[in-house]
Design a protein around this motif. Structure first.
Motif, short mmCIF file in Angstrom:
data_model
loop_
_atom_site.label_atom_id
_atom_site.label_comp_id
_atom_site.label_asym_id
_atom_site.label_seq_id
_atom_site.Cartn_x
_atom_site.Cartn_y
_atom_site.Cartn_z
N THR A 151 0.84 -1.20 0.00
CA THR A 151 0.00 0.00 0.00
C THR A 151 0.87 1.25 0.00
OG1 THR A 151 -1.81 -1.13 1.13
CG2 THR A 151 -1.79 1.28 1.25
N HIS A 155 0.97 3.72 -3.16
CA HIS A 155 0.39 5.03 -2.86
C HIS A 155 1.37 5.85 -2.02
CE1 HIS A 155 -3.50 3.59 -4.32
NE2 HIS A 155 -3.28 2.51 -3.62
N ALA A 161 3.08 8.91 -8.59
CA ALA A 161 2.48 7.66 -9.06
C ALA A 161 3.48 6.74 -9.68
CB ALA A 161 1.38 7.95 -10.06
#
Length: 161
Positions: A151, A155, A161
């Motif tokens: 995660t 993120h 990104a």
């Protein structure tokens, strides 16, 4: 050969094997992990008559509500023609509908139907035992740690990104 160029006899080469120390190792491991997870997810979805590409769109529709097709394409990493085919499939199955977007005659938004929500929930129920098989080789606490690490990796805090 220049003095600062890596010696080809000792330079780490990408192998896709455990212990690979090449600069590509992380990406290759993530690719292999994706293939394994996708195979398990595909197995869970097969009895429901949908594929991962369909489920990816349903995930976006559950999360965001009605979504224009170009945004669905971006969210799922699908091209314009591909997303149209997926939404066509979902519409034929009664899992999604297209609606006009107020103020934009050309845009159409896809929206999940009650049948789509039912299938979405059924997919989660079908995937639960398969998820356990996917992480069976991990020690207690490691599946949660892996989820946390992935995660944070997917993120990043800086929004990159």
């Amino acid at each position: 050969m220049p003095a600062d160029a890596p010696d080809e006899t000792t330079a780490s080469r990408a192998t896709d094997r455990p212990g690979d120390a090449s600069p590509f190792a992380l990406g290759l491991l993530l690719r292999r992990a994706h293939w394994r997870a996708a195979a398990v997810m595909t197995e869970a979805l097969r009895p429901l008559g949908i594929e991962l590409r369909h489920f990816a769109v349903l995930i976006v529709l559950v999360d965001r509500g009605a979504t224009v097709q170009r945004d669905l394409a971006v969210a799922t990493g699908t091209d314009k023609a591909g997303i149209m085919r997926v939404v066509d499939d979902l519409e034929r199955r009664g899992l999604a509908v297209r609606k006009a977007v107020p103020g934009d005659r050309r845009a159409r938004a896809a929206e999940i139907t009650p049948q789509g929500v039912e299938l979405f929930d059924a997919a989660h129920a079908a995937a639960a035992p398969l998820r356990e098989r996917l992480v069976a080789d991990l020690e207690p606490g490691e599946p949660e740690k892996l989820m946390d690490l992935l995660t944070r990796f997917a993120h990043p805090a800086d929004g990159e990104a």
